[in-house]
Every structure is written in C-alpha cells, then in structure tokens.
Enzyme design. Structure first.
Site, mmCIF file in Angstrom:
data_model
loop_
_atom_site.group_PDB
_atom_site.id
_atom_site.type_symbol
_atom_site.label_atom_id
_atom_site.label_comp_id
_atom_site.label_asym_id
_atom_site.label_seq_id
_atom_site.Cartn_x
_atom_site.Cartn_y
_atom_site.Cartn_z
ATOM 1 N N ASP A 152 -5.228 21.779 9.385
ATOM 2 C CA ASP A 152 -5.063 20.420 8.877
ATOM 3 C C ASP A 152 -5.794 21.405 7.506
ATOM 4 O OD1 ASP A 152 -5.069 18.286 8.215
ATOM 5 O OD2 ASP A 152 -5.050 18.503 9.771
ATOM 6 N N ASN A 158 1.045 -1.226 0.433
ATOM 7 C CA ASN A 158 -0.041 -0.339 0.212
ATOM 8 C C ASN A 158 0.465 1.076 0.289
ATOM 9 O OD1 ASN A 158 -2.651 1.264 0.144
ATOM 10 N ND2 ASN A 158 -1.908 2.246 2.171
ATOM 11 N N GLU A 203 -1.425 1.384 -5.588
ATOM 12 C CA GLU A 203 -1.879 2.640 -6.108
ATOM 13 C C GLU A 203 -0.220 2.441 -7.544
ATOM 14 O OE1 GLU A 203 -1.597 2.053 -2.749
ATOM 15 O OE2 GLU A 203 -3.702 2.771 -2.032
ATOM 16 N N TYR A 251 0.085 10.041 4.138
ATOM 17 C CA TYR A 251 0.203 10.627 5.856
ATOM 18 C C TYR A 251 1.065 11.251 6.290
ATOM 19 C CZ TYR A 251 -1.715 5.895 4.247
ATOM 20 O OH TYR A 251 -2.550 4.682 4.032
ATOM 21 N N ARG A 252 0.475 12.377 6.445
ATOM 22 C CA ARG A 252 1.481 13.763 7.614
ATOM 23 C C ARG A 252 2.411 13.106 8.612
ATOM 24 N NH1 ARG A 252 -3.080 16.730 10.252
ATOM 25 N NH2 ARG A 252 -2.447 15.387 12.727
ATOM 26 N N TRP A 296 -1.256 7.831 10.331
ATOM 27 C CA TRP A 296 -2.554 6.896 9.212
ATOM 28 C C TRP A 296 -3.409 6.918 10.095
ATOM 29 C CZ3 TRP A 296 1.959 3.117 8.822
ATOM 30 C CH2 TRP A 296 1.772 2.602 9.995
HETATM 31 C C1 LIG Z 1 -2.244 16.659 1.766
HETATM 32 C C2 LIG Z 1 -2.346 15.607 1.772
HETATM 33 C C3 LIG Z 1 -2.120 15.359 3.421
HETATM 34 C C4 LIG Z 1 -2.468 13.732 3.835
HETATM 35 N N1 LIG Z 1 -2.225 14.681 5.356
HETATM 36 C C5 LIG Z 1 -3.575 13.068 5.418
HETATM 37 C C6 LIG Z 1 -2.971 12.580 7.237
HETATM 38 O O1 LIG Z 1 -2.025 13.156 7.430
HETATM 39 N N2 LIG Z 1 -3.361 11.002 7.603
HETATM 40 C C7 LIG Z 1 -4.249 10.229 7.178
HETATM 41 O O2 LIG Z 1 -4.748 9.760 7.403
HETATM 42 N N3 LIG Z 1 -4.300 10.768 5.541
HETATM 43 C C8 LIG Z 1 -4.164 11.626 5.070
HETATM 44 N N4 LIG Z 1 -4.567 12.223 3.452
HETATM 45 C C9 LIG Z 1 -5.229 12.141 2.601
HETATM 46 C C10 LIG Z 1 -5.377 9.972 2.214
HETATM 47 O O3 LIG Z 1 -3.754 10.664 1.959
HETATM 48 C C11 LIG Z 1 -5.802 9.570 1.864
HETATM 49 O O4 LIG Z 1 -6.975 9.143 2.375
HETATM 50 C C12 LIG Z 1 -5.218 7.979 1.608
HETATM 51 O O5 LIG Z 1 -6.536 7.414 0.101
HETATM 52 C C13 LIG Z 1 -5.458 7.178 1.980
HETATM 53 O O6 LIG Z 1 -4.623 6.095 1.059
HETATM 54 P P1 LIG Z 1 -5.199 4.841 2.000
HETATM 55 O O7 LIG Z 1 -6.654 4.224 1.739
HETATM 56 O O8 LIG Z 1 -4.047 4.253 1.024
HETATM 57 O O9 LIG Z 1 -4.755 4.150 3.022
HETATM 58 C C14 LIG Z 1 -3.743 13.441 3.047
HETATM 59 C C15 LIG Z 1 -4.073 13.631 2.109
HETATM 60 C C16 LIG Z 1 -3.565 15.045 1.130
HETATM 61 C C17 LIG Z 1 -3.762 15.178 -0.529
HETATM 62 MN MN LIG Z 2 -4.484 2.428 -0.347
#
Ligand SMILES: Cc1cc2nc3c(=O)[nH]c(=O)nc-3n(C[C@H](O)[C@H](O)[C@H](O)COP(=O)(O)O)c2cc1C
Ligand SMILES: [Mn+2]
Length: 482
Positions: A283, A168, A234, A172-173, A186
């Site tokens: 945020d 995956n 991805e 996630y920041r 996450w």
């Molecule tokens: C700039 C930016 C920052 C993000 N930061 C976070 C974060 O800190 N934690 C989080 O869970 N999702 C964050 N997201 C959203 C996730 O990247 C998004 O939900 C993604 O689909 C998660 O992928 P996954 O389903 O593979 O876990 C962020 C998105 C963007 C555009």
């Molecule tokens: Mn994913």
C-alpha cells in the site's frame, strides 16, 4: 484547450518528452510494477507498455508521477494557479452597485459552464458486452509479491447517495476475484462506503448500483482522489479544472452515468450485506495493508473503446506516483483550508509521512494556545482527520524545508508540555493503531512559547549575521581569494 480524453493527454506527455513507450513484452504480474517503481524513483518518464503479457490492451502507468506531469495533466504552469483560481471565487462577494454586479456576471456564467453535461453516446460505448467478457481480458497488475491478487488501482468508482440523489466519484482499489467480481475497497470514511451504509440502513434495496470508469481525460481521473466534501460532484470540479464540462453518458445496465470519453467502463452492483476478504495489498504506506472484509462488486456489463488503453498506478515505499498527486492536493486545497483557518500560512506533507502521517503547519500565532486550536481544527477537517502527527510552527519557519522544521521544532519543544495526544478516527491503512480505524494522534506545538502560556523564561533569537557584515565579507571574501 481541455484534453478530450486519455490519448490526447498521452500525446501531450509524449510531445513534452514525459512518456516512453515500451514495445517489448512485459508481464503485468510484478514486472510492470518494478519498471514503474524504478522509473519514478529515478525521475523517469511515464510508461506506456504496448505489449503487456497476456493481453492486447496497452498499459499506461506513472502518467501523474512528477510535478511537471501534474502540471501537464491539469494544464497549468504551476498547480498554484488552480489554488489562485479557487481563491478568486472564494473572495467573490456581492459587489456594490449595478456596474459591479454586471462585472460579476461573466464570472458567474463561467461557474455555470463547469457543470457536467449529459450526452447520449460516446467513445466508451464503441464496444458493449453484456456477456462473454472477463476482467482478465485486461492487463490488471499484480503489484507486489504478497498481494492477495491482481488489483485495479486507478479506477473512478461512481455511486449515488440514496438520500440526496447526488453522485460521487472516488478512487478505490479493486481486487479481481474472478472473471466478473472484484473487491470494492472503499474505506469506511469514504463516500462510497457512506452510500452503501445508507442503503443498508434503509433496507429497501438489496443491490447498490456502482459503475467504474478506467482512464479518461486527466482532470477527471484526478478528481476521483480529491478529498471533497460529501455531495460535491467530482465531475463539476473536473469541469472547473479543465474549463470545460465533463460529458457524462448513461450506463447500459444501471442507473448511473460515466464519463463518455472513458477508455473502459465496468457496470454493475454491490450486493448489500455481501462481504469478502480483500487484501493484503502493498500500500501507500510502503507496508502491506492487512486483509479485511469489504463489499463485492459484480460486473454486469463492460463497455469500452475499440482499442482501449488501461490506466493504472502502483503505490508502495515513497515516493511513488501518489506522492505527486498528493502534493498537488496540498497546494490546491491550501486556500480552502485557509478559508476556515486564515492563520495557516502554509502546510507541507513530506513524502515519508505518506500524506496523513505527518503534516507540518506554519501559523501566524495570535493568542495563547493558538497552535493547539489549529491542530484540533485540522483533526476536524474532512480527510485531514487522519493526520497522525501535526507539527505546528511559527510563520517564519519554511515548512517546505523539512530540515529547517526538524531543527527549529525540536529545539522549541519541551516534550511533556508541548506534545498532545488525542483519540479519534485514523486511516484504515494504519497498521499500528490499537483498533482498525480508531486510535491516537499527536500534535506538537513547536511555536515560540508565550508568557500567556505560562512560559516566563526569556526566549532566544535564532542566530543570524547582520546584513552589513555579510556584505562587507562578500568583498573581503573576494580579496582573500577564497
Ligand atoms: C492510487 C490511489 C489509490 C487509492 N485507493 C483507495 C482505496 O482503495 N480505498 C479508499 O478508500 N481510498 C483510496 N484512495 C483515496 C481516495 O481516492 C480518496 O480518499 C478520495 O478523496 C475518496 O473520495 P470520496 O471522498 O469521494 O470517497 C486512493 C487514492 C489513490 C491516489
Ligand atoms: Mn467525493
């Protein structure tokens, strides 16, 4: 031609007048964020800070911060083209007869060519440092005054599902705690958190391998934010968008792979059970999200290019760069949503709704209660579960026109009858829900009501002048010299 890497994309942005270099010294502590905020709010270009204070690594920000830049990033004239390509595959059925089957072969071969390719070396290995490295070598931003620290805001975080072995990648920041550790934010609904939970439950291993890539070709960076189903790689989707496989190179110190064209890679692990306070952080919502407990990422090795570029973004009061990234998601995912919900004609997530706070949905209504069926389906659809307020209107309403929706929807509702509350999971960033991650959501059925729904009064038409009158007045208007 697919971009080879981030700098290839930077060149394209520059060529199209979509990027400005900033050669004066600017501080990554708040100042770069203020530049980025002003630029996005005034439809300004992407910015490349060549001299961030305290680091020799340039900073790229707002590279995706307009529809034009999203199109350049994804190499299309309109992001709808990607939606159309997805629809094409979705409509692909087993064709009749031999000739039909033969015709399908090139399309299928194309699918095969999107899978990521493993390579043994790449530019992200030009420098490998297993000791003598520090996260503070990089110009990591402090974005807003009340932020808990400096945050890596646009990482590609790689982990592996311990049960299926599937990779995956999520964005996630990461809050920098010290030279070698950072928070791993996450949220509980995301795949990184799911991998962590499964490992914790299995109880066999105490460390979870995690690798973080920063900066790559734009499709690969963008794929990290896509709300894909679990276990859908991805990197494969990035290959599909680019029309070229993503090359993945094995890490030095953990059992993962990262994009070979990355600018910077942080390899390491998350210790199962170790949590640390992360936040607050200015945020997406435009508010600070509150501090909370999150896992800790330990860096064991840094690999990078000789002269890396640090890619980042800021989030905050809308519209920000993430709005444009989200708008492209809205367009790209519509055909996928329509696969489950063909009655959905269009959807819109206005900037002020911060993605999940407000979703406007136009449907072709076919039976009593149809709007409510669609709401519930959306609440059950991947990350759309976070939708705090869903407004459903009839198909004649243009949901891209928020003023039209407000006008018609507010006229069409009897609030007590047409508003429905449900309980369920909510976004971790929601500061108003009664509990973290759990609260209520609202659906507004703003469609025309039917007798089959118990509405027996007549329903009025929207006021419109007949076309003939308009035409006549076009002429009279000229004669009257108005
Ligand atoms: C700039 C930016 C920052 C993000 N930061 C976070 C974060 O800190 N934690 C989080 O869970 N999702 C964050 N997201 C959203 C996730 O990247 C998004 O939900 C993604 O689909 C998660 O992928 P996954 O389903 O593979 O876990 C962020 C998105 C963007 C555009
Ligand atoms: Mn994913």
């Amino acid at each position: 031609m697919a971009y080879t890497d981030l700098r290839d994309f930077i060149q394209a942005l520059e060529k199209h007048g979509e990027l400005k270099r900033v050669s004066i010294e600017v501080d990554p502590i708040l100042e770069i964020a203020e530049f980025a905020d002003r630029s996005v709010k005034s439809q300004g270009p992407a910015l490349l800070f060549e001299k961030p204070k305290g680091s020799r690594v340039p900073v790229l920000i707002n590279a995706f911060a307009s529809m034009r830049r999203m199109e350049l990033a994804l190499e299309v004239d309109s992001v709808d083209e990607i939606a159309a390509r997805i629809s094409e595959y979705l409509e692909m059925r087993m064709p009749e007869g031999l000739i039909g089957k033969l015709k399908m072969l090139p399309k299928l071969a194309e699918v095969g060519s999107y899978f990521p390719r493993r390579v043994s070396d790449g530019p992200c290995k030009q420098i490998v440092r297993k000791k003598d490295f520090s996260l503070f070598d990089y110009p990591i931003l402090k974005c807003w005054p009340q932020d808990g620290g400096r945050y890596i805001t646009l990482p590609m975080v790689f982990s592996r599902n311990p049960d299926t072995g599937k990779r995956n990648c999520g964005c996630y920041r990461m809050q920098v705690f010290d030279d070698r550790t950072a928070g791993m934010h996450w949220q509980t609904h995301k795949q990184g958190a799911e991998h962590y939970r499964r490992m914790q439950k299995a109880g066999q291993r105490t460390r979870m391998d995690v690798a973080v890539a920063i900066g790559a070709d734009p499709a690969t960076m963008y794929s990290a934010i896509l709300p894909l189903p679990p276990d859908l790689d991805e990197m494969m989707i990035s290959g599909f968008i680019r029309g070229k496989p993503v090359e993945m190179v094995p890490c030095e110190t953990c059992e993962l792979e990262v994009p070979a064209n990355a600018e910077i890679v942080l390899e390491g692990y998350v210790e199962i059970g170790e949590l640390r306070t992360e936040g607050p952080f200015g945020d997406h919502t435009g508010f600070y999200s509150l501090a909370d407990e999150y896992p800790v990422f330990h860096v064991t090795c840094v690999t990078q290019r000789k002269h890396p570029i640090y890619a980042t973004t800021i989030v905050g009061p809308p519209p920000m760069e993430d709005f444009y990234m989200g708008k492209a998601i809205e367009r790209i995912f519509l055909p996928l949503m329509r696969l489950q919900l063909p009655e959905v004609r269009d959807i819109c997530m206005p900037a002020e709704g911060i993605f999940h706070n407000l979703i406007l949905v136009a449907i072709r209504k076919s039976y009593p209660g149809h709007a409510r069926k669609v709401m519930h389906a959306i609440w059950g659809l991947g990350q759309a579960m976070f939708s705090k307020c869903i407004v459903v209107v009839d198909e004649e309403v243009d949901v891209q026109n928020v003023r039209e929706v407000a006008w018609k929807a507010l006229n069409n509702i009897d609030p007590e009858r047409d508003i429905q509350f449900v309980m369920g999971p909510v976004d971790s960033l929601d500061h108003a829900s009664r509990l973290v991650n759990y609260g209520s959501k609202m659906g507004v059925d703003a469609t025309r009501k039917w007798p089959g729904e118990g509405f027996t009064r007549p329903w009025p038409d929207v006021i419109e002048m007949p076309a003939e009158v308009k035409q006549r007045v076009d002429e009279l208007w000229r004669k009257a010299r108005l």
